[in-house]
Scaffold this motif. Structure first.
Motif, PDB file in Angstrom:
ATOM      1  N   GLY A  66      -6.597  14.945   3.396  1.00 51.95           N
ATOM      2  CA  GLY A  66      -6.141  15.236   2.047  1.00 51.95           C
ATOM      3  C   GLY A  66      -5.380  14.250   1.302  1.00 51.95           C
ATOM      4  N   ARG A  67      -5.032  12.917   2.114  1.00 56.36           N
ATOM      5  CA  ARG A  67      -4.289  11.817   1.460  1.00 56.36           C
ATOM      6  C   ARG A  67      -5.222  10.778   1.540  1.00 56.36           C
ATOM      7  NH1 ARG A  67       1.267  11.673   5.061  1.00 56.36           N
ATOM      8  NH2 ARG A  67       2.386  13.169   3.560  1.00 56.36           N
ATOM      9  N   GLU A  68      -4.824   9.423   0.707  1.00 58.98           N
ATOM     10  CA  GLU A  68      -5.461   8.515   0.622  1.00 58.98           C
ATOM     11  C   GLU A  68      -4.422   7.137   0.626  1.00 58.98           C
ATOM     12  OE1 GLU A  68      -7.910   8.450  -2.927  1.00 58.98           O
ATOM     13  OE2 GLU A  68      -6.089   8.707  -4.097  1.00 58.98           O
ATOM     14  N   SER A 107       0.794  -1.218  -0.135  1.00 61.78           N
ATOM     15  CA  SER A 107       0.072  -0.144   0.067  1.00 61.78           C
ATOM     16  C   SER A 107       0.779   1.125   0.108  1.00 61.78           C
ATOM     17  CB  SER A 107      -0.736   0.017   1.162  1.00 61.78           C
ATOM     18  OG  SER A 107      -1.730  -0.963   1.222  1.00 61.78           O
ATOM     19  N   GLU A 108       0.191   2.209  -0.653  1.00 64.72           N
ATOM     20  CA  GLU A 108       1.078   3.618  -0.426  1.00 64.72           C
ATOM     21  C   GLU A 108       0.064   4.779  -0.138  1.00 64.72           C
ATOM     22  OE1 GLU A 108       1.274   4.925  -5.212  1.00 64.72           O
ATOM     23  OE2 GLU A 108       2.992   3.758  -4.316  1.00 64.72           O
ATOM     24  N   ILE A 109       0.616   5.755   0.162  1.00 62.52           N
ATOM     25  CA  ILE A 109      -0.052   7.010   0.425  1.00 62.52           C
ATOM     26  C   ILE A 109       0.086   7.915  -0.413  1.00 62.52           C
ATOM     27  CG2 ILE A 109      -0.312   8.664   2.323  1.00 62.52           C
ATOM     28  CD1 ILE A 109       1.071   6.956   4.468  1.00 62.52           C
ATOM     29  N   ARG A 110      -0.896   8.455  -1.222  1.00 61.85           N
ATOM     30  CA  ARG A 110      -1.002   9.565  -2.110  1.00 61.85           C
ATOM     31  C   ARG A 110      -1.725  10.857  -1.630  1.00 61.85           C
ATOM     32  NH1 ARG A 110      -2.333   5.849  -7.128  1.00 61.85           N
ATOM     33  NH2 ARG A 110      -0.238   4.776  -7.247  1.00 61.85           N
ATOM     34  N   GLU A 111      -1.372  12.026  -2.092  1.00 57.10           N
ATOM     35  CA  GLU A 111      -2.148  13.119  -2.047  1.00 57.10           C
ATOM     36  C   GLU A 111      -3.297  13.015  -2.854  1.00 57.10           C
ATOM     37  OE1 GLU A 111      -1.383  16.001  -0.075  1.00 57.10           O
ATOM     38  OE2 GLU A 111       0.554  14.711   0.537  1.00 57.10           O
ATOM     39  N   VAL A 112      -4.596  13.542  -2.254  1.00 65.34           N
ATOM     40  CA  VAL A 112      -5.715  13.698  -2.894  1.00 65.34           C
ATOM     41  C   VAL A 112      -5.825  14.982  -4.016  1.00 65.34           C
ATOM     42  CG1 VAL A 112      -8.194  13.702  -2.886  1.00 65.34           C
ATOM     43  CG2 VAL A 112      -6.936  12.361  -1.076  1.00 65.34           C
ATOM     44  N   PRO A 113      -5.505  14.732  -5.268  1.00 62.11           N
ATOM     45  CA  PRO A 113      -5.393  15.847  -6.133  1.00 62.11           C
ATOM     46  C   PRO A 113      -6.513  16.739  -5.947  1.00 62.11           C
ATOM     47  CG  PRO A 113      -5.797  13.889  -7.334  1.00 62.11           C
ATOM     48  CD  PRO A 113      -5.998  13.416  -5.992  1.00 62.11           C
ATOM     49  N   HIS A 133       6.265   1.649   9.568  1.00 60.74           N
ATOM     50  CA  HIS A 133       6.128   2.333  10.664  1.00 60.74           C
ATOM     51  C   HIS A 133       6.507   3.817  10.406  1.00 60.74           C
ATOM     52  CE1 HIS A 133       4.900   0.116  14.196  1.00 60.74           C
ATOM     53  NE2 HIS A 133       5.953  -0.693  13.780  1.00 60.74           N
ATOM     54  N   PHE A 134       7.311   4.019   9.266  1.00 63.05           N
ATOM     55  CA  PHE A 134       7.706   5.424   9.041  1.00 63.05           C
ATOM     56  C   PHE A 134       6.540   5.917   7.888  1.00 63.05           C
ATOM     57  CE2 PHE A 134      12.528   4.580   9.705  1.00 63.05           C
ATOM     58  CZ  PHE A 134      12.476   5.050  11.123  1.00 63.05           C
ATOM     59  N   LYS A 135       5.980   5.039   7.337  1.00 60.88           N
ATOM     60  CA  LYS A 135       4.951   5.064   6.482  1.00 60.88           C
ATOM     61  C   LYS A 135       3.733   5.655   7.151  1.00 60.88           C
ATOM     62  CE  LYS A 135       3.636   1.926   3.750  1.00 60.88           C
ATOM     63  NZ  LYS A 135       3.138   1.090   2.673  1.00 60.88           N
ATOM     64  N   LEU A 136       3.336   4.614   8.149  1.00 65.74           N
ATOM     65  CA  LEU A 136       2.373   5.189   9.294  1.00 65.74           C
ATOM     66  C   LEU A 136       2.442   6.379   9.934  1.00 65.74           C
ATOM     67  CD1 LEU A 136       1.788   1.472  10.464  1.00 65.74           C
ATOM     68  CD2 LEU A 136       0.065   3.179   9.662  1.00 65.74           C
ATOM     69  N   ALA A 137       3.718   6.879  10.328  1.00 67.53           N
ATOM     70  CA  ALA A 137       4.052   7.770  11.061  1.00 67.53           C
ATOM     71  C   ALA A 137       3.838   9.305  10.147  1.00 67.53           C
ATOM     72  CB  ALA A 137       5.492   8.009  11.414  1.00 67.53           C
ATOM     73  N   SER A 138       4.027   8.990   8.678  1.00 68.00           N
ATOM     74  CA  SER A 138       3.709  10.245   7.847  1.00 68.00           C
ATOM     75  C   SER A 138       2.146  10.258   7.657  1.00 68.00           C
ATOM     76  CB  SER A 138       4.496   9.911   6.563  1.00 68.00           C
ATOM     77  OG  SER A 138       3.693   9.051   5.831  1.00 68.00           O
ATOM     78  N   LEU A 139       1.487   9.401   7.672  1.00 72.55           N
ATOM     79  CA  LEU A 139       0.001   9.488   7.485  1.00 72.55           C
ATOM     80  C   LEU A 139      -0.479   9.874   8.817  1.00 72.55           C
ATOM     81  CD1 LEU A 139      -2.483   8.950   5.795  1.00 72.55           C
ATOM     82  CD2 LEU A 139      -2.614   6.631   6.818  1.00 72.55           C
ATOM     83  N   CYS A 142      -8.124  24.547   1.938  1.00 71.88           N
ATOM     84  CA  CYS A 142      -8.111  25.236   3.374  1.00 71.88           C
ATOM     85  C   CYS A 142      -8.672  24.295   4.402  1.00 71.88           C
ATOM     86  CB  CYS A 142      -8.843  26.607   3.157  1.00 71.88           C
ATOM     87  SG  CYS A 142      -8.770  27.417   4.681  1.00 71.88           S
ATOM     88  N   LEU A 143      -9.857  23.500   4.328  1.00 74.95           N
ATOM     89  CA  LEU A 143     -10.444  22.792   5.062  1.00 74.95           C
ATOM     90  C   LEU A 143      -9.640  21.611   5.554  1.00 74.95           C
ATOM     91  CD1 LEU A 143     -13.063  22.150   6.912  1.00 74.95           C
ATOM     92  CD2 LEU A 143     -13.751  20.930   4.984  1.00 74.95           C
ATOM     93  N   SER A 144      -8.768  21.019   4.779  1.00 79.61           N
ATOM     94  CA  SER A 144      -7.855  20.054   5.109  1.00 79.61           C
ATOM     95  C   SER A 144      -6.727  20.421   5.801  1.00 79.61           C
ATOM     96  CB  SER A 144      -7.529  19.038   3.722  1.00 79.61           C
ATOM     97  OG  SER A 144      -6.718  19.986   3.016  1.00 79.61           O
ATOM     98  N   ILE A 145      -6.386  21.711   5.422  1.00 79.53           N
ATOM     99  CA  ILE A 145      -5.100  22.063   6.253  1.00 79.53           C
ATOM    100  C   ILE A 145      -5.658  22.441   7.771  1.00 79.53           C
ATOM    101  CG2 ILE A 145      -3.801  24.164   6.619  1.00 79.53           C
ATOM    102  CD1 ILE A 145      -3.601  24.625   3.487  1.00 79.53           C
TER     103      ILE A 145
END
Length: 125
Positions: free
Chosen positions: A118-120, A54-60, A106-112, A65-68
C-alpha cells in the motif's frame, strides 16, 4: 547534493543492502506464493540503491483489506527484523552529526520495511 549523498551511500554500504534485497527478492519469487513479497522487496532494493531524493507515499487506491492482511503477514515473516536492523543502523549513524543524513535514510527504509504494501517510492523533484 542529492547525487553526492547517493554516491557516498553506495560506497559505504548501500550497494550491499540493495544486492541483499535483490537476492532475497529473487529467492521469494521462485514460488508463486512469494511473488507479492518479492515485489515489495524489490521496492526496498530500489530505495536502498538510491535513497536521497526519494520519498515514500501511501497509494491512494490501495486495496484496503488485502494490503492490511499482506502487511500483517509481512510483519511476522520478516518485516520486523528488517525494520529493526535499519533502526539499529539509523541509531548508529545518528550518533555523529556527519551521519545524520544517512540515519534519516535508514529510518525511511525502516518505515517501508515495516509495512510495504500500500506504499510506493517516488522521486522528489
Amino acid at each position: 547534493m542529492r547525487t553526492i549523498g547517493n554516491v557516498i551511500w553506495l560506497v559505504f554500504g548501500g550497494v550491499f543492502i540493495a544486492i541483499e534485497y535483490l537476492v532475497s527478492s529473487i529467492v521469494m519469487m521462485i514460488t508463486i506464493i512469494g511473488i507479492p513479497f518479492g515485489i515489495q522487496t524489490l521496492k526496498l532494493a530500489m530505495l536502498a540503491l538510491w535513497p536521497f531524493g526519494s520519498e515514500i507515499r501511501e497509494v491512494p487506491q490501495s486495496v484496503g483489506c488485502l494490503s492490511i492482511i499482506m502487511n500483517i503477514l509481512w510483519f511476522f515473516v520478516g518485516g520486523i527484523w528488517i525494520c529493526l536492523s535499519h533502526l539499529g543502523f539509523g541509531i548508529l549513524f545518528a550518533i555523529t552529526i556527519i551521519g545524520l543524513p544517512f540515519a534519516k535514510q535508514h529510518f525511511k527504509l525502516a518505515s517501508l520495511a515495516l509495512t510495504p504494501f500500500g506504499r510506493e517510492v517516488v522521486d522528489r523533484r
